[in-house]
Write a protein that holds these residues in place. Structure first.
Motif, PDB file in Angstrom:
ATOM      1  N   TYR A 299       0.599  -1.198  -0.301  1.00  0.00           N
ATOM      2  CA  TYR A 299       0.019  -0.085  -0.061  1.00  0.00           C
ATOM      3  C   TYR A 299       0.748   1.209   0.151  1.00  0.00           C
ATOM      4  CZ  TYR A 299      -3.701  -3.215   0.885  1.00  0.00           C
ATOM      5  OH  TYR A 299      -4.671  -4.446   1.068  1.00  0.00           O
ATOM      6  N   ASP A 300       0.329   2.378  -0.539  1.00  0.00           N
ATOM      7  CA  ASP A 300       1.040   3.458  -0.588  1.00  0.00           C
ATOM      8  C   ASP A 300       0.443   4.458   0.414  1.00  0.00           C
ATOM      9  OD1 ASP A 300       2.022   6.254  -1.729  1.00  0.00           O
ATOM     10  OD2 ASP A 300       0.781   6.191  -3.339  1.00  0.00           O
ATOM     11  N   GLU A 301       1.238   4.769   1.575  1.00  0.00           N
ATOM     12  CA  GLU A 301       0.815   5.426   2.538  1.00  0.00           C
ATOM     13  C   GLU A 301       0.473   6.937   2.202  1.00  0.00           C
ATOM     14  OE1 GLU A 301       1.862   6.802   7.248  1.00  0.00           O
ATOM     15  OE2 GLU A 301       2.813   5.079   6.254  1.00  0.00           O
ATOM     16  N   LYS A 302       1.573   7.446   1.397  1.00  0.00           N
ATOM     17  CA  LYS A 302       1.578   8.897   1.363  1.00  0.00           C
ATOM     18  C   LYS A 302      -0.016   9.106   0.250  1.00  0.00           C
ATOM     19  CE  LYS A 302       4.247  12.258  -1.115  1.00  0.00           C
ATOM     20  NZ  LYS A 302       3.888  12.447  -2.611  1.00  0.00           N
ATOM     21  N   GLY A 303      -0.130   8.275  -0.759  1.00  0.00           N
ATOM     22  CA  GLY A 303      -1.195   8.335  -1.639  1.00  0.00           C
ATOM     23  C   GLY A 303      -2.490   8.196  -0.846  1.00  0.00           C
ATOM     24  N   ILE A 304      -2.458   7.363   0.341  1.00  0.00           N
ATOM     25  CA  ILE A 304      -3.683   6.994   0.960  1.00  0.00           C
ATOM     26  C   ILE A 304      -4.050   8.454   1.944  1.00  0.00           C
ATOM     27  CG2 ILE A 304      -4.789   5.777   3.068  1.00  0.00           C
ATOM     28  CD1 ILE A 304      -3.162   3.657   2.100  1.00  0.00           C
ATOM     29  N   ARG A 305      -2.782   9.088   2.345  1.00  0.00           N
ATOM     30  CA  ARG A 305      -3.185  10.049   3.160  1.00  0.00           C
ATOM     31  C   ARG A 305      -3.524  11.365   2.545  1.00  0.00           C
ATOM     32  NH1 ARG A 305      -1.389   9.477   8.354  1.00  0.00           N
ATOM     33  NH2 ARG A 305      -0.077   7.861   8.799  1.00  0.00           N
ATOM     34  N   GLU A 306      -2.829  11.553   1.125  1.00  0.00           N
ATOM     35  CA  GLU A 306      -3.191  12.691   0.323  1.00  0.00           C
ATOM     36  C   GLU A 306      -4.659  12.640  -0.078  1.00  0.00           C
ATOM     37  OE1 GLU A 306      -0.010  12.743  -2.680  1.00  0.00           O
ATOM     38  OE2 GLU A 306       1.246  13.761  -1.407  1.00  0.00           O
ATOM     39  N   ASN A 307      -5.129  11.435  -0.402  1.00  0.00           N
ATOM     40  CA  ASN A 307      -6.540  11.304  -0.914  1.00  0.00           C
ATOM     41  C   ASN A 307      -7.556  11.565   0.185  1.00  0.00           C
ATOM     42  OD1 ASN A 307      -8.265  10.423  -2.954  1.00  0.00           O
ATOM     43  ND2 ASN A 307      -8.750   8.716  -1.767  1.00  0.00           N
ATOM     44  N   ALA A 308      -7.305  11.048   1.359  1.00  0.00           N
ATOM     45  CA  ALA A 308      -8.147  11.236   2.637  1.00  0.00           C
ATOM     46  C   ALA A 308      -8.253  12.608   2.875  1.00  0.00           C
ATOM     47  CB  ALA A 308      -7.497  10.868   4.057  1.00  0.00           C
ATOM     48  N   ARG A 309      -7.015  13.788   2.583  1.00  0.00           N
ATOM     49  CA  ARG A 309      -7.005  15.070   2.960  1.00  0.00           C
ATOM     50  C   ARG A 309      -7.698  15.783   1.693  1.00  0.00           C
ATOM     51  NH1 ARG A 309      -0.697  15.183   4.869  1.00  0.00           N
ATOM     52  NH2 ARG A 309      -1.199  13.875   6.752  1.00  0.00           N
TER      53      ARG A 309
ATOM     54  N   GLN B 174      -5.774   2.610  10.907  1.00  0.00           N
ATOM     55  CA  GLN B 174      -5.000   3.581  11.877  1.00  0.00           C
ATOM     56  C   GLN B 174      -4.689   4.621  11.079  1.00  0.00           C
ATOM     57  OE1 GLN B 174      -4.072   3.129  14.977  1.00  0.00           O
ATOM     58  NE2 GLN B 174      -3.284   5.333  14.979  1.00  0.00           N
ATOM     59  N   ILE B 175      -4.209   4.532   9.979  1.00  0.00           N
ATOM     60  CA  ILE B 175      -3.770   5.745   9.153  1.00  0.00           C
ATOM     61  C   ILE B 175      -4.879   6.592   8.895  1.00  0.00           C
ATOM     62  CG2 ILE B 175      -2.865   6.160   6.814  1.00  0.00           C
ATOM     63  CD1 ILE B 175      -1.122   3.779   6.719  1.00  0.00           C
ATOM     64  N   LEU B 176      -6.194   5.982   8.402  1.00  0.00           N
ATOM     65  CA  LEU B 176      -7.138   6.749   8.006  1.00  0.00           C
ATOM     66  C   LEU B 176      -7.673   7.341   9.245  1.00  0.00           C
ATOM     67  CD1 LEU B 176      -8.813   4.271   5.523  1.00  0.00           C
ATOM     68  CD2 LEU B 176      -8.022   6.456   5.068  1.00  0.00           C
ATOM     69  N   LYS B 177      -7.722   6.946  10.569  1.00  0.00           N
ATOM     70  CA  LYS B 177      -8.031   7.451  11.681  1.00  0.00           C
ATOM     71  C   LYS B 177      -7.218   8.764  11.984  1.00  0.00           C
ATOM     72  CE  LYS B 177      -7.873   6.848  16.714  1.00  0.00           C
ATOM     73  NZ  LYS B 177      -7.256   6.246  17.759  1.00  0.00           N
ATOM     74  N   GLU B 178      -5.939   8.602  11.779  1.00  0.00           N
ATOM     75  CA  GLU B 178      -5.098   9.627  11.637  1.00  0.00           C
ATOM     76  C   GLU B 178      -5.268  10.959  10.884  1.00  0.00           C
ATOM     77  OE1 GLU B 178      -1.120   8.215  11.321  1.00  0.00           O
ATOM     78  OE2 GLU B 178      -1.275   6.881  13.017  1.00  0.00           O
ATOM     79  N   GLU B 179      -6.111  10.539   9.949  1.00  0.00           N
ATOM     80  CA  GLU B 179      -6.653  11.682   8.879  1.00  0.00           C
ATOM     81  C   GLU B 179      -7.996  12.086   9.089  1.00  0.00           C
ATOM     82  OE1 GLU B 179      -4.598  13.261   7.096  1.00  0.00           O
ATOM     83  OE2 GLU B 179      -2.623  11.902   7.183  1.00  0.00           O
ATOM     84  N   GLY B 180      -8.668  11.441  10.225  1.00  0.00           N
ATOM     85  CA  GLY B 180      -9.760  12.129  10.684  1.00  0.00           C
ATOM     86  C   GLY B 180     -11.056  11.279  10.258  1.00  0.00           C
ATOM     87  N   CYS B 181     -10.679  10.181   9.798  1.00  0.00           N
ATOM     88  CA  CYS B 181     -11.786   9.076   9.331  1.00  0.00           C
ATOM     89  C   CYS B 181     -12.354   8.284  10.474  1.00  0.00           C
ATOM     90  CB  CYS B 181     -11.268   8.043   8.063  1.00  0.00           C
ATOM     91  SG  CYS B 181     -10.737   9.205   6.618  1.00  0.00           S
TER      92      CYS B 181
END
Length: 324
Positions: free
Chosen positions: A25-35, A63-70
């Protein structure tokens, strides 16, 4: 052309620790998309994306998505456990389920999740397990065929999910009598749409229903959940959705329908799965055999157990040969 988020050299290095096949998985891509999703709906102060856990039930991703407010959209006991394991509890969980076992409702109630009742008969069933919460939700099914212009998007009338309008009214009356104070409306009319107008069209249906229910039943509509349905481009030549245009489209309908009705405090929720994650994950496999008969075959060290969707749905997943 689809450009992988990882290079052949990186995969060769990773393979030394994790032999193929594996998912990456591309963590950077996931975070940028969530933002980007949060930006698209930033005009709505109560907005929250509840990631559809069923799409990728992996604690590290959650956990990543939770950190991005999801938050977490859960539909089963196991999904509730995964959410709890990463510290997602209370109203950060939306529990939407049908033909629901008692133990699933019990865990959802214990975690303080928002319960989204799929059927009116679930209300007395739930009451035997736990008290009716102050904030509740019901799932709406308008029936018929849902279409954009001349294109039929889906057929809600054939789906087992949700209640009719009359059942929604009766369910909200029942819940109000039992102490509910804040109400949500949820609906899912089409899957994996490539149109920027799906959410705005669904919004119009749900916002108008919200105004009708508020006026007729004298209740507080706290949120409207647009569920999922925003798709992604699977083929390299396909265009993706524009989440900023989608958010703006929903805002316009909100100002046309809810604002004049004095319902400016209604929060907008979404429950996207594939849009949040599908472009940022890949199955990595190695070619281990070549077979030359009537057709040409390349044999991989991965199989349907590693990626079930093509076998189940005839789904297309683009294959990239790294380094080629």
């Amino acid at each position: 052309m689809k450009k992988p988020f990882v290079s052949l050299e990186q995969i060769q290095e990773i393979k030394k620790t994790y032999p193929t096949p594996f998912h990456i998985y591309d963590e950077k891509g996931i975070r940028e998309n969530a933002r980007a999703v949060n930006r698209a709906f930033s005009w709505n102060k109560g907005f929250r994306e509840y990631f559809a856990v069923k799409a990728t039930p992996t604690p590290g991703i959650l956990q990543i998505l939770k950190e991005e407010g999801c938050g977490a959209d859960c539909s089963s006991y196991t999904e509730l456990q995964i959410a709890e394991a990463v510290g997602i509890t209370g109203h950060q969980i939306m529990f939407s389920s049908n033909v629901t076992p008692a133990e699933d409702f019990a865990l959802a109630a214990k975690l303080g999740a928002i319960i989204n009742f799929d059927d009116i008969t679930h209300i007395p069933f739930f009451e035997k397990i736990a008290p009716i919460p102050e904030t509740v939700c019901c799932r709406y099914n308008p029936g018929g065929v849902f279409q954009v212009s001349n294109e039929i998007m889906d057929n809600p009338g054939d789906a087992k999910y949700g209640m009719t309008k009359e059942q929604m009214k009766e369910a909200f009356r029942m819940l109000k009598e039992k102490g509910a104070k804040h109400f949500g409306i949820h609906s899912f009319l089409a899957s994996s749409t490539s149109s920027n107008v799906y959410y705005p069209m669904l919004s119009k249906i749900l916002f108008e229903l919200a105004v009708e229910l508020k006026n007729e039943l004298d209740i507080h509509i706290a949120f409207i959940n647009l569920s999922g349905g925003v798709g992604i481009p699977y083929h390299p030549d396909e265009e993706g959705c524009d989440i900023m245009a989608i958010g703006e489209g929903v805002r316009k309908v909100y100002e046309e329908v809810l604002s004049p009705a004095g319902m400016d405090d209604v929060a907008i929720f979404t429950e996207m799965g594939r849009y949040m994650l599908a472009p940022y994950g890949a199955l990595v496999a190695e070619a281990i055999h070549e077979k030359h008969i009537y057709k040409e075959y390349i044999g991989l060290d991965a199989c349907a157990a590693n990626l079930m969707r093509p076998a189940m749905y005839g789904a297309y997943h683009h294959i990239t040969v790294l380094g080629k």
